[in-house]
Design a protein around this motif. Structure first.
Motif, PDB file in Angstrom:
ATOM      1  N   HIS B 307       0.874  -1.178   0.000  1.00 20.36           N
ATOM      2  CA  HIS B 307       0.000   0.000   0.000  1.00 20.36           C
ATOM      3  C   HIS B 307       0.902   1.216   0.000  1.00 20.36           C
ATOM      4  O   HIS B 307       1.646   1.431   0.947  1.00 20.36           O
ATOM      5  N   HIS B 309       1.110   4.998   0.151  1.00 20.44           N
ATOM      6  CA  HIS B 309       0.369   6.234   0.454  1.00 20.44           C
ATOM      7  C   HIS B 309       1.296   7.415   0.231  1.00 20.44           C
ATOM      8  O   HIS B 309       2.382   7.464   0.805  1.00 20.44           O
ATOM      9  N   SER B 345       3.227  -1.588   3.828  1.00 22.54           N
ATOM     10  CA  SER B 345       2.862  -0.231   3.416  1.00 22.54           C
ATOM     11  C   SER B 345       4.081   0.655   3.275  1.00 22.54           C
ATOM     12  O   SER B 345       5.119   0.408   3.884  1.00 22.54           O
ATOM     13  N   TYR B 347       4.603   4.950   3.387  1.00 21.53           N
ATOM     14  CA  TYR B 347       3.997   6.279   3.544  1.00 21.53           C
ATOM     15  C   TYR B 347       5.047   7.293   3.131  1.00 21.53           C
ATOM     16  O   TYR B 347       6.105   7.370   3.756  1.00 21.53           O
TER      17      TYR B 347
END
Lengths: 229, 438
Positions: B307, B309, B345, B347
């Motif tokens: 993921h 972001h 993830s 970020y």
């Protein structure tokens, strides 16, 4: 251009490398004249007009850039590809500014040289938009379209790039490393076997769905080959 | 402690016992001289007494001008008191103690034996002795202090070329063009020091330059033989006479050589950054650059089910080198992708003051302070050269930026923060550039 062998002038001082390139380029239907020094190269350009000159920058008697200057000042139309061990931005910029058509950094894969040479030649004869054809497969560089038997084949950007590379190097075993380097460049180390496998599987699935013969064959653990056989 | 202060301190420490013992010695000597003198006087008085007595035998003993300082007592004929000099005190009229010198001796006058005690006050002389000693010692100290101050002042001037030289050495950078600019001095020692240092830095600089050229040339020279080997392997790959297993060996050799080539290219890049061959003087819209690079990596992140972001503030302008900035961003993202967990993830956020990249991942297999070292890598990760983050660190320091790494064990998150010391501008909507320092 298709029928006639491309006239190439290769200027490379490393004999072993020159011999290797010469034989590879000849195998791919080019006529190659090889010289091992700047002076030898310049003399050849006075004798004959070549379709393309492949020149190393670091020559024992001077810089290959000098040859490009001479060729351009004499308004020769030969295309120019620089091959250099010096991976510096400045050399690349100077070379391309002087009018070189492409710049390849040693070491490079031979299929990559072949692809670059073909693309330079296509531009030279204003055929950059001319379709690439492999049996029933037709690729239109101008529009980025691929057709099988006149039926469009929808490919993603990466799939298109991959197919383009295969179509410029038909009937050659392209190993995974060469493909990854060509398609992912600086990030080829991230492009695991997995990701290439996924892309190739998708292309082949699209081929099958479009009723296209299995042109791309897997050589297990090595790579892929686009061939009719 | 400065050599100057040290010299002065040593002088003081050495001179202190001299000053103290010298003062004491002086006091004692003067005191001795005065006491000798007083004893002499006492002796003379004794002789005088005897003389007067014998000159005027008719007069009574008391009329010989005796005062309280003279005491005459009769003694037996056999009694003999050798002359004894002692110091003592007596009470003055105001009750104060007064220093006196006493001579006690038997004296035979006109055939009769006496014990005579003579007292002589020498309080004044004693005080004089003290005063003289204090004045001499005081003068000594004042002179010493003055000498110290003068030495300090002169030395300051004398040592100035030395401190200037120190400043120049501090400013001197071996990896930057320019010689060591030594100050001019007329002092032989400093001249020699300057000469030696100039020769020394020149030698080291030459060594450094040749080392630098060597690393660069070596990297370049290595590429041609690699090209030959790889090219030949490429040709072998097309051979129809090779068995599948042989082809695999050819391919593995190719992979190994490619790694060697990448390694050499990366080392060359590091060398070039070290050598300041990149000039940081372009204004770059890092927001646009990062957005482009992020898009490029989406393919890899989605393939790994990561993921990703991102929050990138637009139109942030930095003074930087475009090529190096691209490598900085790419290496940090690559690092976050490569060392992530499946389904993890990333970020990423860019603001005018900093870039932060957080990724989930296993904790480091080596101490965190080695993270940015060359060739510190996860042994499990074959593709990594172990140079990516070393390059990041070099690029960061070349741009006067700062990088910080933290790992939160409970959430398995690695955080990389790059602080931009100077953001040139954040373009406003009408693309007018507003200069702003962060």
């Amino acid at each position: 251009m298709e029928n006639q062998a491309t006239q190439l002038l290769l200027i490379e001082d490393e004999k072993a490398f020159a011999v290797l390139l010469e034989s590879y380029l000849q195998q791919h239907g080019n006529h190659v004249t090889t010289r091992y020094s700047l002076q030898g190269g310049i003399e050849q350009t006075l004798l004959k007009e070549f379709d393309c000159i492949i020149v190393d920058i670091g020559l024992p008697d001077g810089s290959g850039l000098e040859l490009i200057r001479r060729v351009k000042s004499r308004r020769l139309t030969s295309s120019l590809i620089i091959i250099s061990a010096r991976n510096t931005l400045e050399d690349k910029i100077i070379g391309l500014d002087l009018g070189a058509d492409d710049y390849l950094i040693k070491p490079f894969d031979l299929p990559e040289l072949n692809a670059r040479l073909k693309s330079v030649m296509r531009r030279r004869y204003a055929q950059q938009d001319a379709p690439l054809i492999f049996d029933k497969l037709v690729l239109y560089p101008a529009t980025g379209q691929v057709k099988v038997d006149q039926r469009p084949l929808l490919l993603t950007q990466k799939e298109y790039e991959l197919l383009f590379f295969f179509m410029t190097n038909p009937d050659q075993l392209l190993d995974k490393l060469t493909i990854a380097k060509q398609v992912w460049g600086y990030n080829m180390d991230l492009a695991s076997n997995d990701i290439l496998y996924t892309h190739m599987r998708n292309i082949r699935k699209k081929f099958v769905d479009a009723g296209c013969p299995e042109y791309i064959h897997t050589r297990y653990g090595l790579g892929y080959i686009l061939t009719m056989a | 402690m400065k050599l100057l202060n040290k010299t002065v301190l040593v002088i003081l420490v050495v001179m202190l016992p001299f000053g103290l013992t010298g003062g004491w010695l002086l006091y004692k000597l003067v005191d001795y001289a005065i006491i000798s003198d007083v004893d002499e006087q006492l002796n003379r008085r004794m002789m005088h007494l005897k003389e007067r007595r014998e000159r005027m035998p008719d007069r009574p003993l008391e009329s010989l001008g005796l005062d309280s300082d003279v005491e005459i007592r009769s003694a037996g004929p056999a009694f003999h008191q050798p002359p004894v000099y002692v110091s003592d005190f007596k009470r003055g009229r105001d009750g104060k103690k007064i220093k006196v010198r006493i001579l006690k001796s038997s004296l035979t006058m006109l055939g009769k034996n006496y014990v005579v005690t003579l007292k002589q006050i020498y309080d004044q002389q004693q005080k004089l002795t003290w005063n003289i000693s204090v004045i001499v010692v005081g003068t000594y100290w004042i002179l010493l202090a003055l000498t110290g101050i003068v030495i300090l002042q002169i030395s300051k001037g004398l040592w100035r070329p030395f401190y200037e030289l120190l400043d120049r050495i501090r400013e001197y950078r071996i990896d930057q063009p320019g010689h060591l600019n030594v100050p001019i001095s007329s002092t032989a020692e400093f001249k020699e020091l300057n000469h030696t240092l100039t020769a020394f830095t020149q030698y080291v600089t030459n060594q450094y330059i040749s080392q630098r050229q060597f690393s660069e040339n070596a990297s370049h020279e290595i590429q041609t033989p690699l090209a030959i080997a790889l090219g030949n392997l490429d040709t072998l790959m097309q051979s129809n006479n090779l068995h599948e297993s042989d082809l695999r060996r050819v391919y593995q050799s190719k992979e190994a050589l490619q790694r060697l080539s990448n390694l050499s290219q990366t080392l060359l890049l590091l060398t070039k950054i070290d050598n300041h061959q990149f000039v940081v003087n372009s204004q770059i819209n890092v927001s646009a650059m990062l957005t482009e690079i992020v898009a490029m990596y989406k393919e890899f992140t989605s393939h790994q089910n990561l993921h990703f972001h991102t929050s990138i503030q637009t139109d942030i302008i930095l003074e930087a080198h475009p090529y190096l900035m691209e490598i900085l961003f790419a290496n940090l993202i690559k690092n976050a992708v490569r060392h992530n967990l499946d389904g993890g993830s990333i970020y990423l956020s860019l603001t005018p003051s900093h870039l932060s990249i957080i990724n989930t991942g296993q904790c480091l297999p080596f101490p965190a302070d080695q993270l940015f070292d060359r060739f510190s890598k996860d042994p499990a990760n074959q593709e990594s050269t172990g140079l990516g983050l070393a390059i990041v660190k070099q690029i960061v320091s070349l741009h006067n930026m700062r990088i910080q790494y933290t790992y939160a064990g409970e959430t398995s998150k690695h955080t990389f923060l790059v602080f931009f010391e100077q953001t040139l501008a954040v373009k406003s909507g009408n693309s007018e550039e507003s200069l702003r320092k962060v």
